[in-house]
Design an enzyme around this catalytic site. Structure first.
Site, PDB file in Angstrom:
ATOM      1  N   PHE A 133      37.108  34.983  38.481  1.00 14.69           N
ATOM      2  CA  PHE A 133      37.362  35.717  37.243  1.00 14.69           C
ATOM      3  C   PHE A 133      36.635  35.048  36.079  1.00 14.69           C
ATOM      4  O   PHE A 133      37.089  35.118  34.931  1.00 14.69           O
ATOM      5  CB  PHE A 133      38.860  35.766  36.948  1.00 14.69           C
ATOM      6  CG  PHE A 133      39.658  36.602  37.907  1.00 14.69           C
ATOM      7  CD1 PHE A 133      39.122  37.754  38.459  1.00 14.69           C
ATOM      8  CD2 PHE A 133      40.950  36.248  38.258  1.00 14.69           C
ATOM      9  CE1 PHE A 133      39.853  38.531  39.342  1.00 14.69           C
ATOM     10  CE2 PHE A 133      41.699  37.014  39.134  1.00 14.69           C
ATOM     11  CZ  PHE A 133      41.148  38.164  39.686  1.00 14.69           C
ATOM     12  N   CYS A 135      32.674  34.442  35.929  1.00  8.90           N
ATOM     13  CA  CYS A 135      31.231  34.614  35.698  1.00  8.90           C
ATOM     14  C   CYS A 135      30.980  35.399  34.407  1.00  8.90           C
ATOM     15  O   CYS A 135      31.438  36.535  34.276  1.00  8.90           O
ATOM     16  CB  CYS A 135      30.612  35.331  36.889  1.00  8.90           C
ATOM     17  SG  CYS A 135      28.817  35.413  36.819  1.00  8.90           S
TER      18      CYS A 135
END
Length: 426
Positions: A133, A135
């Site tokens: 959760f 990038c």
């Protein structure tokens, strides 16, 4: 020798050093070479629907002669077919059954998508899952990565979906691109996360080429924001780990990530609450073999401290990490200059005179030699002079015996109490 075996949410590894989900864990060939070098575990490069990458995709910040003090990438998740990755995971786990293999996964925020990939990945024999959760580029524009990680409700919901299907432990990897990481960590816990990992990369633009005016890196003359990591982000990562480790509403293990390059970095993260650490940039800079020094260094450190296990480090410094209002206002230190070590570069004098509290005097002693001396009555103990000094031992910060300890919070409570007494009397 101390015992370096660690466990995080039931996942065991022979040492606390894991490779983070990144280019070094892109294939079975690389992961197997890493295990041969001594790494205790890996988080496989993020799996999902294969994407198309661009070139070039990396950039680095060099500072004062140090290369790759910071590192930036615009690379996305795996560009290799899922079936190929899963086959290699199975093969690698059979060859190295004692090493931890975690699958980083990322799909669209749809329940059926998460259920599907969880089943396929777990069937390959992984020890656990890490939900990406974090990038900040490319995938976020598609509604994944940080686009989910910045919204606590989405973190909780998708973690819950994964836990519905998962049979192995679930680690949620959090984005640092948020005001308060404890909000999303708490959301992950509410969704059923067995552990959290942090930090993912920080949103960044590495630079601009002053000759071409193109961004660094660029793709056919155009650039975009990317993810920043490397030694420069360590203080940010360490702070976020500490914030979560001391929060009673986040009672799950933490896997520490961000700027870890040596055993000392790892020890700091573990002292601040991390159960293990994940490394990327340092390996991209120096190769898999750096783990040998990390293992040896941590072993010697534990022996020197008289500790039997690496796990004995976990969280020992967390009670020392407080809010500003709980610090002693009456604690005082002053700088003292040791002439035997002073090289008379005057850096401390300039720093103090121009940017601090003008409490260092340039004097001449009885022999006519120029010396520097701190006026201790005016020194506020800011520490700047010792930080800019290039000569070890030339400046020491000395604690002085002060008044009774008093924190800001205590002071405010006393003031409030006095005001209440005045109101009652009147």
């Amino acid at each position: 020798m101390a015992n370096l075996n660690v466990e995080i949410t039931g996942i065991r590894s022979p040492n606390p050093f894991w490779l983070a989900s990144a280019p070094p864990t892109n294939s079975g060939y690389q992961v197997q070479r890493a295990f041969e070098a001594g790494w205790g575990g890996v988080v496989w490069k993020t799996l999902g629907d294969p994407i198309l990458n661009v070139t070039s995709r990396f950039a680095a910040l060099s500072y004062s002669g140090r290369r790759m003090a910071g590192f930036n990438n615009i690379e996305l998740i795996t560009d290799r077919p899922l079936d190929v990755n899963l086959k290699e995971i199975t093969e690698t786990k059979k060859k190295f059954p004692d090493r931890a293999i975690i699958a980083s996964v990322m799909v669209e925020p749809k329940r059926e998508k998460w259920h599907e990939i969880v089943k396929r990945v777990e069937d390959a024999g992984v020890d656990g899952l890490e939900l990406n959760f974090g990038c900040p580029h490319g995938m976020a524009e598609r509604g994944m990565g940080a686009a989910s990680g910045q919204v606590p409700q989405l973190v909780e919901q998708q973690t819950y979906w994964v836990k519905e299907a998962a049979k192995t432990p679930v680690i949620v990897k959090l984005t640092p691109n948020i005001t308060d990481i404890t909000a999303t960590a708490f959301a992950a816990v509410q969704g059923g996360a067995d552990a959290v990992s942090m930090i993912n990369t920080i949103n960044s633009l590495m630079g601009v080429d002053l000759d071409t005016w193109q961004t660094v890196p660029h793709v056919a003359g155009l650039g975009t924001h990317g993810g920043y990591c490397g030694p420069a982000v360590k203080p940010i990562a360490l702070s976020m780990v500490a914030e979560c480790a001391r929060d009673p509403d986040i009672p799950v293990p933490i896997s520490g990530i961000g700027g870890i390059a040596t055993w000392k970095d790892a020890a700091e993260f573990m002292l601040m609450g991390a159960s293990n650490v994940q490394v990327c940039t340092a390996v991209m800079h120096h190769g898999f073999s750096i783990v040998e020094d990390m293992i040896d260094g941590l072993n010697h450190y534990l022996d020197e401290k008289g500790l039997q296990s690496a796990s004995d480090l976990i969280g020992k410094s967390v009670p020392k990490y407080k809010n500003w209002g709980e610090l002693d206002l009456n604690y005082r230190t002053v700088a003292r200059i040791n002439e035997e070590h002073c090289i008379h570069c005057n850096k401390c004098y300039i720093a103090c005179e121009d940017t601090a509290h003008q409490c260092i005097d340039r004097l001449v002693d009885t022999s006519g030699k120029s010396i520097l001396r701190v006026r201790e009555e005016d020194c506020v103990g800011c520490n700047l002079c010792s930080l800019v000094c290039p000569s070890d031992g030339a400046i020491t910060m000395i604690p002085l015996r002060g008044e009774m300890p008093l924190t800001w919070n205590e002071r405010q409570r006393k003031i409030s109490g006095l005001e209440a007494d005045e109101i009652t009397i009147s």
